[in-house]
Design a protein around this motif. Structure first.
Motif, PDB file in Angstrom:
ATOM      1  N   ASP A 173       0.815  -1.215   0.000  1.00 26.47           N
ATOM      2  CA  ASP A 173       0.000   0.000   0.000  1.00 26.47           C
ATOM      3  C   ASP A 173       0.853   1.270   0.000  1.00 26.47           C
ATOM      4  O   ASP A 173       0.312   2.373  -0.029  1.00 26.47           O
ATOM      5  N   ARG A 190      -4.413   8.962   3.113  1.00 27.87           N
ATOM      6  CA  ARG A 190      -4.067   7.581   3.514  1.00 27.87           C
ATOM      7  C   ARG A 190      -2.607   7.487   3.933  1.00 27.87           C
ATOM      8  O   ARG A 190      -2.245   6.655   4.751  1.00 27.87           O
ATOM      9  N   THR A 241       1.686   4.004   4.971  1.00 26.96           N
ATOM     10  CA  THR A 241       0.353   4.156   5.542  1.00 26.96           C
ATOM     11  C   THR A 241       0.366   3.605   6.959  1.00 26.96           C
ATOM     12  O   THR A 241       1.352   3.000   7.392  1.00 26.96           O
ATOM     13  N   THR A 290      -1.774   1.318   7.723  1.00 28.87           N
ATOM     14  CA  THR A 290      -2.379  -0.008   7.560  1.00 28.87           C
ATOM     15  C   THR A 290      -1.286  -1.075   7.540  1.00 28.87           C
ATOM     16  O   THR A 290      -0.129  -0.778   7.225  1.00 28.87           O
ATOM     17  N   SER A 335       2.750  -0.314   6.120  1.00 26.53           N
ATOM     18  CA  SER A 335       3.493   0.137   7.298  1.00 26.53           C
ATOM     19  C   SER A 335       5.003  -0.009   7.184  1.00 26.53           C
ATOM     20  O   SER A 335       5.735   0.530   7.998  1.00 26.53           O
TER      21      SER A 335
END
Length: 191
Positions: A109, A142, A161, A163, A167
């Motif tokens: 992400d 985000r 992020t 998340t 991370s």
């Protein structure tokens, strides 16, 4: 009424960018950490103008950014030179993750945004991030963390992020990068 809103909005953005440019031109920017801190501060000022929260400095993202910048070090950013391909940089990606002690599953992400500016002029580096396709990532709330690496003409910004998938955390290492990560790697490559 609309024209005054857009006029005042432009004035605020112009003021913020002027403030950032003045910060980047300060004598402290000759030191490496100060140069990176000033760039992060400039990016956070840009994010503030769109009401996105400030990015926190992220050590593991900085490690990845440093490693990728090292790979780009001898790659020219002259307009007649093609940028490195994904496969050229990704061939060493497992080693980058291993050296930085990052689980590949925690990077999918994230976003890696390399830019090339001759002589790495601070104001132009910031402009390459804020006045290009990269700005959509900088304004994305985000993203919560950032790491910056630089070598020669290259600056690499890695966004993380909060998340698990973004991370850049340690863990059991699996070294096959996801296709999403490969696609995102060069979204910001600007020469």
């Amino acid at each position: 009424m609309e024209s005054s809103f857009y006029g005042s909005s432009r004035l605020v953005i112009t003021f913020l960018l002027l403030h950032v440019f003045l910060l980047l031109l300060s004598p402290a920017s000759v030191y490496c950490d100060d140069e990176e801190n000033n760039l992060l501060q400039g990016i956070n000022s840009f994010r503030q103008s769109s009401r996105a929260p400030a990015l926190a400095k992220h050590d593991k993202a900085e490690c990845v950014a440093d490693q990728i910048a090292n790979q780009l070090e001898h790659q020219s950013c002259a307009s007649n030179t093609l940028p490195p391909t994904q496969s050229q940089l990704m061939s060493n990606y497992p080693n980058v993750l291993k050296k930085c002690k990052i689980d590949v599953n925690t990077t999918k992400d994230g976003m890696i945004l390399p830019v090339c500016v001759p002589h790495r002029v601070s104001t132009l580096v910031l402009t390459n991030y804020t006045q290009s396709q990269n700005s959509k990532y900088l304004n994305d709330s985000r993203f919560t963390g950032a790491g910056i690496g630089k070598e020669d003409d290259w600056t690499v910004l890695v966004l993380t992020t909060s998340t698990p998938g973004g991370s850049f955390a340690s863990g059991a290492h699996r070294y096959l990068p996801s296709s999403l990560f490969l696609m995102m790697l060069f979204m910001g490559l600007i020469c």
